[in-house]
Scaffold this active site. Structure first.
Site, PDB file in Angstrom:
ATOM      1  N   ASP A 159       1.009  -1.035  -0.120  1.00 16.03           N
ATOM      2  CA  ASP A 159      -0.056   0.072   0.085  1.00 16.03           C
ATOM      3  C   ASP A 159       0.774   1.155  -0.066  1.00 16.03           C
ATOM      4  O   ASP A 159       0.271   2.266  -0.190  1.00 16.03           O
ATOM      5  CB  ASP A 159      -0.961   0.113   1.298  1.00 16.03           C
ATOM      6  CG  ASP A 159      -1.688  -1.229   1.304  1.00 16.03           C
ATOM      7  OD1 ASP A 159      -2.195  -1.721   0.282  1.00 16.03           O
ATOM      8  OD2 ASP A 159      -2.312  -1.327   2.224  1.00 16.03           O
ATOM      9  N   MET A 210      -5.557  -2.730  -5.432  1.00 14.70           N
ATOM     10  CA  MET A 210      -5.691  -3.012  -4.003  1.00 14.70           C
ATOM     11  C   MET A 210      -4.919  -1.556  -3.326  1.00 14.70           C
ATOM     12  O   MET A 210      -4.584  -0.780  -4.119  1.00 14.70           O
ATOM     13  CB  MET A 210      -4.412  -3.968  -3.451  1.00 14.70           C
ATOM     14  CG  MET A 210      -5.456  -5.135  -2.962  1.00 14.70           C
ATOM     15  SD  MET A 210      -4.457  -6.511  -2.435  1.00 14.70           S
ATOM     16  CE  MET A 210      -5.776  -7.711  -2.072  1.00 14.70           C
ATOM     17  N   GLU A 224      -9.366   0.146  -4.552  1.00  9.08           N
ATOM     18  CA  GLU A 224     -10.331  -0.657  -3.816  1.00  9.08           C
ATOM     19  C   GLU A 224     -11.171   0.198  -2.743  1.00  9.08           C
ATOM     20  O   GLU A 224     -12.132   0.007  -2.207  1.00  9.08           O
ATOM     21  CB  GLU A 224      -9.948  -1.710  -3.199  1.00  9.08           C
ATOM     22  CG  GLU A 224      -8.853  -1.423  -2.098  1.00  9.08           C
ATOM     23  CD  GLU A 224      -8.044  -2.798  -1.406  1.00  9.08           C
ATOM     24  OE1 GLU A 224      -8.677  -3.796  -1.423  1.00  9.08           O
ATOM     25  OE2 GLU A 224      -7.045  -2.602  -0.472  1.00  9.08           O
ATOM     26  N   ARG A 256     -14.968  -1.540 -25.307  1.00  7.01           N
ATOM     27  CA  ARG A 256     -15.442  -1.424 -24.014  1.00  7.01           C
ATOM     28  C   ARG A 256     -15.036  -0.665 -23.036  1.00  7.01           C
ATOM     29  O   ARG A 256     -13.728  -0.166 -23.245  1.00  7.01           O
ATOM     30  CB  ARG A 256     -15.481  -2.953 -23.438  1.00  7.01           C
ATOM     31  CG  ARG A 256     -16.645  -3.833 -24.161  1.00  7.01           C
ATOM     32  CD  ARG A 256     -16.150  -5.294 -23.294  1.00  7.01           C
ATOM     33  NE  ARG A 256     -17.158  -6.155 -23.889  1.00  7.01           N
ATOM     34  CZ  ARG A 256     -16.950  -7.542 -23.935  1.00  7.01           C
ATOM     35  NH1 ARG A 256     -15.852  -8.024 -23.455  1.00  7.01           N
ATOM     36  NH2 ARG A 256     -17.908  -8.314 -24.283  1.00  7.01           N
ATOM     37  N   ARG A 276     -16.829  -4.063 -18.213  1.00  9.15           N
ATOM     38  CA  ARG A 276     -16.364  -4.936 -17.502  1.00  9.15           C
ATOM     39  C   ARG A 276     -15.311  -4.701 -16.326  1.00  9.15           C
ATOM     40  O   ARG A 276     -14.726  -3.713 -16.332  1.00  9.15           O
ATOM     41  CB  ARG A 276     -15.911  -6.006 -18.425  1.00  9.15           C
ATOM     42  CG  ARG A 276     -16.348  -6.246 -19.556  1.00  9.15           C
ATOM     43  CD  ARG A 276     -17.388  -7.600 -19.053  1.00  9.15           C
ATOM     44  NE  ARG A 276     -18.122  -8.351 -20.208  1.00  9.15           N
ATOM     45  CZ  ARG A 276     -19.289  -7.821 -20.699  1.00  9.15           C
ATOM     46  NH1 ARG A 276     -19.765  -6.839 -20.039  1.00  9.15           N
ATOM     47  NH2 ARG A 276     -19.645  -8.677 -21.620  1.00  9.15           N
TER      48      ARG A 276
HETATM   49  O1  F6P Z   1      -2.420  -3.968   3.460  1.00 10.44           O
HETATM   50  C1  F6P Z   1      -2.160  -4.852   2.286  1.00 10.44           C
HETATM   51  C2  F6P Z   1      -3.556  -5.474   1.772  1.00 10.44           C
HETATM   52  O2  F6P Z   1      -3.097  -6.069   0.400  1.00 10.44           O
HETATM   53  C3  F6P Z   1      -4.528  -4.037   1.216  1.00 10.44           C
HETATM   54  O3  F6P Z   1      -4.007  -3.647  -0.054  1.00 10.44           O
HETATM   55  C4  F6P Z   1      -5.618  -4.914   1.117  1.00 10.44           C
HETATM   56  O4  F6P Z   1      -6.818  -3.972   1.452  1.00 10.44           O
HETATM   57  C5  F6P Z   1      -5.550  -5.761   2.175  1.00 10.44           C
HETATM   58  O5  F6P Z   1      -4.234  -6.142   2.469  1.00 10.44           O
HETATM   59  C6  F6P Z   1      -6.278  -7.046   2.173  1.00 10.44           C
HETATM   60  O6  F6P Z   1      -6.199  -7.817   3.399  1.00 10.44           O
HETATM   61  P1  F6P Z   1      -6.437  -9.379   3.422  1.00 10.44           P
HETATM   62  O7  F6P Z   1      -5.084 -10.031   2.748  1.00 10.44           O
HETATM   63  O8  F6P Z   1      -6.378  -9.625   4.697  1.00 10.44           O
HETATM   64  O9  F6P Z   1      -7.639  -9.606   2.633  1.00 10.44           O
END
Ligand code: F6P
Length: 357
Positions: free
Chosen positions: A136, A178, A231, A171, A275
């Site tokens: 992140d 993430m 996300e 499309r 999509r």
């Molecule tokens: O912090 C890393 C991360 O991959 C985030 O990008 C994501 O929101 C979260 O962990 C997902 O967590 P988990 O692996 O517990 O589903």
């Protein structure tokens, strides 16, 4: 003799093994008088005294391996001071295990939550050094975390692959990236993959502005549009809600994730086929990219140096292209988000990328 405890906590990422290897190699280059205790599955291993004694051989050949040889788990900071289901005081248990093994220090590899607990252990009198891991890149006190560049590569590849199919079919495509509550990964992968619209949590979007950007592309003769959507992306209306109101709204949320909501609204407002692609945990998987191998090794090497010097209470970070030591109390509990007026955002906008704002 140095006795070192080591653990990896929170969601895994690429280059955890490279970082641990860096720590061990930099120490064993200078002295063989060292014992390494690897706690398994994050803080859980330290709480329940679940560890393996490791030798330098365990750290050989793992530079390019993804995941973590120690295993990991999420041990939320929110409940770390609550007793476990058998009434065990988890913080006391960690301290006792540390003292029982006569450790000189703990090397803890983790992200935001991990750093809060690491700082708590420091406050409790343990010697702690941390290393910043997370795809992140949201850890305060460091310009970069390891894992981030590898994840950017994977998310970019996903966008690259979508490009060819999007252009064949004409499309609208959404690639959901993430990043939890920040948009570093989405912004970087989005720019690298040539996304036309990038939605990140730091810049709440207006769906009409998103639609406007798609229509403009269409009018300019472009057959397709690619959106990189974080996300954690949030609409302007939702951003106005209080935390409680937002939580309440999400209880009845009918979409698997925000990208599907954005897709449904675009489809409704433009009539175009949309999509959604979610690379998900692939972004955390596989071998670290060369950048992360070097970067994590450098961070690990500095941590090893600190152990030899007996310097504790710091995260090894990266500032202005230098490896630096950042006091743990400064790092814990702070999030590094993208400023909406950051130069990278302005540059992206100049390139014609819409942020839906
Ligand atoms: O912090 C890393 C991360 O991959 C985030 O990008 C994501 O929101 C979260 O962990 C997902 O967590 P988990 O692996 O517990 O589903």
């Amino acid at each position: 003799m140095k006795r070192i405890g080591m653990l990896t906590s929170g969601g895994d990422c690429q280059a955890l093994n490279a970082a641990m290897r860096g720590v061990v190699k930099s120490i064993t280059t200078c002295t063989k008088d060292v014992e390494i205790y690897g706690f398994l599955d994050g803080y859980r291993g330290l709480i329940y005294s679940n560890f393996r004694m490791l030798t330098s051989a365990d750290f050989s050949g793992i530079l390019t391996e993804g995941g973590t040889i120690l295993g990991t788990s999420r041990t939320p900071f929110k409940t770390i001071q609550d007793p476990d289901e058998n009434g065990l005081n988890k913080v006391e248990a960690m301290k006792q295990n540390y003292y029982k093994l006569q450790l000189d220090c703990l090397v803890i590899l983790g992200g935001n939550g991990t750093h809060k607990t690491a700082n708590l252990l420091r406050e409790e009198g343990l010697n702690v050094i941390t290393l910043p891991k997370t795809i992140d890149n949201d850890l305060w006190g460091t310009d970069m975390t390891f894992g981030f560049q590898s994840a950017v590569d994977i998310a970019t590849q996903a966008i690259d692959c979508i490009h060819t199919t999007a252009s064949s079919h004409g499309r609208v495509f959404i690639v959901e990236v993430m990043g939890h509550k920040v948009g570093w990964l989405t912004l970087n992968a989005g720019m690298a993959g040539g996304a036309d619209i990038i939605l990140i949590p730091e810049i709440p979007y207006d769906i009409d502005k998103v639609v406007e950007a798609i229509k403009k592309r269409h009018e300019n003769g472009k057959r397709f549009t690619i959106l990189a959507v974080a996300e954690g992306a949030i609409s302007k209306e939702d951003a106005k809600l209080s935390k409680k109101e937002y939580k309440e709204k999400m209880k009845n949320y009918k979409y698997p994730s925000v990208s599907y909501e954005v897709a449904a609204k675009i489809q409704e407002k433009t009539g175009q086929e949309v999509r959604v692609t979610v690379p998900g945990h692939t972004q955390r998987g596989g071998s670290p990219c060369p950048y992360d191998r070097v970067f994590a090794s450098r961070l690990g090497s500095e941590a090893g140096k600190m152990i030899l010097e007996g310097e504790y209470g710091f995260m090894v970070g990266y500032k202005n292209r230098e490896i630096v030591r950042v006091p743990l109390e400064d790092v814990a509990g702070k999030l590094k988000a993208i400023a909406p007026d950051a130069s990278i955002v302005k540059e992206a906008k100049l390139l014609g990328i819409s942020f839906g704002d």
